[in-house]
Design a protein around this motif. Structure first.
Motif, PDB file in Angstrom:
ATOM      1  N   PHE B  45       0.765  -1.203   0.018  1.00 34.15           N
ATOM      2  CA  PHE B  45       0.038   0.035  -0.074  1.00 34.15           C
ATOM      3  C   PHE B  45       0.829   1.447  -0.010  1.00 34.15           C
ATOM      4  N   HIS B  46       2.232   1.259   0.448  1.00 37.85           N
ATOM      5  CA  HIS B  46       2.779   2.359   0.460  1.00 37.85           C
ATOM      6  C   HIS B  46       3.268   2.698  -0.834  1.00 37.85           C
ATOM      7  N   ILE B  85      -6.803  14.976  -2.965  1.00 39.37           N
ATOM      8  CA  ILE B  85      -6.603  13.540  -2.659  1.00 39.37           C
ATOM      9  C   ILE B  85      -4.894  13.304  -2.651  1.00 39.37           C
ATOM     10  N   ILE B  88      -3.393  13.831   0.356  1.00 38.31           N
ATOM     11  CA  ILE B  88      -3.597  12.451   1.709  1.00 38.31           C
ATOM     12  C   ILE B  88      -2.756  11.536   1.134  1.00 38.31           C
ATOM     13  N   PHE B  89      -2.720  11.075  -0.004  1.00 40.07           N
ATOM     14  CA  PHE B  89      -2.241   9.765  -0.328  1.00 40.07           C
ATOM     15  C   PHE B  89      -0.677   9.808  -0.383  1.00 40.07           C
ATOM     16  N   PHE B  91       0.757  11.901   1.902  1.00 36.61           N
ATOM     17  CA  PHE B  91       1.201  11.756   3.259  1.00 36.61           C
ATOM     18  C   PHE B  91       1.109  10.373   3.769  1.00 36.61           C
ATOM     19  N   ILE B  92       0.276   9.556   3.300  1.00 40.12           N
ATOM     20  CA  ILE B  92       0.131   7.884   3.729  1.00 40.12           C
ATOM     21  C   ILE B  92       1.653   7.291   3.497  1.00 40.12           C
ATOM     22  N   VAL B  95       4.521   8.596   5.463  1.00 40.37           N
ATOM     23  CA  VAL B  95       4.371   7.960   7.042  1.00 40.37           C
ATOM     24  C   VAL B  95       4.639   6.436   6.794  1.00 40.37           C
ATOM     25  N   THR B  96       4.028   5.704   6.112  1.00 36.62           N
ATOM     26  CA  THR B  96       4.216   4.293   6.098  1.00 36.62           C
ATOM     27  C   THR B  96       5.518   4.017   5.483  1.00 36.62           C
ATOM     28  N   ILE B  99       7.619   4.419   8.717  1.00 36.18           N
ATOM     29  CA  ILE B  99       7.366   3.074   9.565  1.00 36.18           C
ATOM     30  C   ILE B  99       8.146   1.865   9.142  1.00 36.18           C
TER      31      ILE B  99
END
Lengths: 54, 233, 243
Positions: B45-46, B85, B88-89, B91-92, B95-96, B99
């Motif tokens: 998903f990253h 949008i 948002i993505f 950013f995801i 962050v992923t 992690i």
């Protein structure tokens, strides 16, 4: 990492990652819904005002 | 505002279903990676989120260009909806990535070209939103948005190139054979299925969200207009 | 603003014949207007200079610029100083146009809109180069490094061209927004990063006496950046000043 046997235990990081993904998308969807709702309220209000003026 | 079109309702349910399938594929069905363990599952998903981010900003730049050429408001609507949008993505994606990097690179952050470029890209589009918020006249807002959307998008590859000239430690999983990149791995056939299915799913999510967001934008503009006429009368 | 009359007096028919010359003349007229106004008031360059000097002084204490660290960070300090002083100048130069209504006057004049862009950009470039021309010897004296190397000067020229090309375009948008002074750096800096990075690296290369082969990629990147963004600004500037 080179010398270990078997996969590293990184389950917590995976959970953190997917929490961020699902959380962010979820928040965005909620945000869109909330914006829709407040706009519809404005719309109703405008309808009222216009009805009064007419 | 008219009722939600049937096609959009169907698309929303379809996307939700596909998303559940994608979650199953990446979390359960795909095999565990032999060295990195479960955190590797973030990768699917990253990358998909990064792809949607880039796609969204590309759409903004193109829609902005068409808006400047034709002056039709709907292209501006697409541009704004897409930027949000994209933010948002992206950013995801960042962050992923962070992690994932913690257990694999042993740090939350490195000054790697992709990380830095993604972050600068995020800042550019936050600036885009701020620019639009600072301008009241809708027509000018649309024109400035289009100009900045184009300028910003062009600068992204240059930023990447400039940081690329430093050495990178980011693994290139798709289409690369550099074994020295830390955290690189070969995808098995099953992983590849999960990977491409994730890309497909996120593209679908993008289209669905964009459609909803476009309708929101339409409603916003309508209300804004009605408020102005209500105030002036 | 008397100097603008040159622009206004230009006859429309002069655009058709010898149009390039007319175009260049209108650019020169706008540049001249800005320079003449500045030579009278001297507020823009003065503010940029004082600000730049302050930034260098603050860096001195913030980074403890002793001899060893100094060599490694000189190019970074210089470019940060130029970039900050530059936004000050860009904001001011465009805000003057907006507030005194000069922009409207220019827009009414029968000149190509892009001539206005190039005129303003070249004017801003001049201001920036003047400030740099004073900062460089000042820095050289204060820190006892020789900054007068042809390579470094070339890099500064390339960097300033790209900076003002993008800066003029974005500043003319920012001054029309409600949050204008705040907005310009936020819009400008993320877009400038490739240019600034290349400029810092290339300057550093010249200061440290690296091989040309190591510096060339950065120079090429800067040239590409300049060309691309001048072309983009040329194409979109019309939409920024349209009423």
């Amino acid at each position: 990492m080179m010398f270990q046997v078997g996969p590293a235990d990184t389950l917590n990081y995976m959970i953190a990652g997917y929490t961020v993904i699902l959380g962010t998308i979820g928040l965005y969807i909620v945000n869109i819904i909330l914006r829709f709702r407040s706009l519809r309220q404005d719309e109703a209000l405008l309808d009222e005002i216009e009805a009064e003026q007419a | 505002m008219e009722r939600t079109p049937k096609a959009l309702i169907v698309l929303t349910w379809l996307t939700s279903a596909v998303f559940v399938v994608a979650l199953y594929l990446v979390l359960i069905w795909a095999p565990q990676e032999a060295i990195m363990g479960d955190v590797q599952r973030v990768f699917y998903f990253h990358v998909a989120a990064g792809w949607v981010g880039a796609l969204a900003f590309l759409v903004t730049a193109i829609a902005g260009g068409i808006y400047l050429a034709r002056g039709e408001q709907r292209w501006d609507r697409i541009a704004v909806a897409s930027v949000e949008i994209g933010i948002i993505f992206t950013f995801i994606n960042i962050v992923t990535g962070s992690i994932w990097a913690r257990p694999i690179w042993n740090t939350w952050w490195t000054w790697d070209p992709r990380l830095v470029t993604a972050t600068i890209m995020l800042l550019i589009y936050i600036a885009y939103i701020m620019l639009r918020q600072g301008i009241e006249d809708p027509d000018r807002r649309a024109r400035f948005g289009a100009v900045y959307g184009i300028v910003g998008f062009i600068s992204v590859p240059l930023t990447f190139l400039s940081i690329r000239i430093f050495r990178t430690i980011h693994p290139i999983v798709v289409g690369s054979s550099d074994p020295t990149a830390a955290g690189a791995f070969n995808m098995t056939a099953d992983m590849r299925v999960a990977f491409f299915f994730s890309l497909f799913t996120f593209t679908l999510i993008y289209i669905t969200l964009l459609w909803h967001r476009l309708r929101l934008q339409q409603l916003m503009e309508k209300i804004e207009e009605r408020k102005l006429t209500a105030l002036s009368s | 603003m008397p100097p603008t009359t040159d622009v206004v007096n230009q006859k429309p028919e002069s655009k058709a014949g010898g149009s390039l010359r007319a175009y260049l003349r209108s650019i020169a007229a706008i540049v001249w207007k800005d320079l003449a106004a500045e030579f009278r008031s001297r507020e823009l360059i003065g503010a940029m200079l004082v600000f730049a000097a302050l930034v260098i002084l603050i860096f001195n204490f913030a980074l403890e610029l002793d001899i060893r660290t100094r060599e490694a960070v000189t190019s970074g300090v210089l470019w940060v100083t130029f970039a900050f002083a530059g936004t000050l100048g860009l904001n001011r130069s465009m805000a003057i146009e907006k507030d005194r209504g000069c922009l409207d006057g220019l827009l009414l004049a029968p000149v190509d809109r892009t001539a206005i862009y190039f005129g303003k950009a070249i004017g801003n470039l001049f201001f920036m180069l003047i400030v740099e021309a004073i900062i460089l010897p000042m820095y050289s004296v204060l820190y006892n490094v020789n900054l007068f190397q042809p390579g470094l000067i070339f890099v500064i020229l390339l960097g300033s061209i790209g900076y003002t090309a993008v800066g003029t375009l974005l500043a003319s948008m920012a001054v029309q927004a409600r949050t204008r002074d705040m907005l310009l750096p936020i819009l400008l800096f993320p877009v400038l990063i490739p240019l600034l990075l290349a400029a810092v690296k290339a300057s550093n290369g010249f200061l440290m006496g690296f091989e040309m082969a190591e510096i060339m990629p950065w120079i090429n990147l800067m040239i590409a950046y300049d060309v691309i963004f001048i072309a983009v600004a040329f194409m979109v500037f019309d939409f920024v000043v349209e009423e």
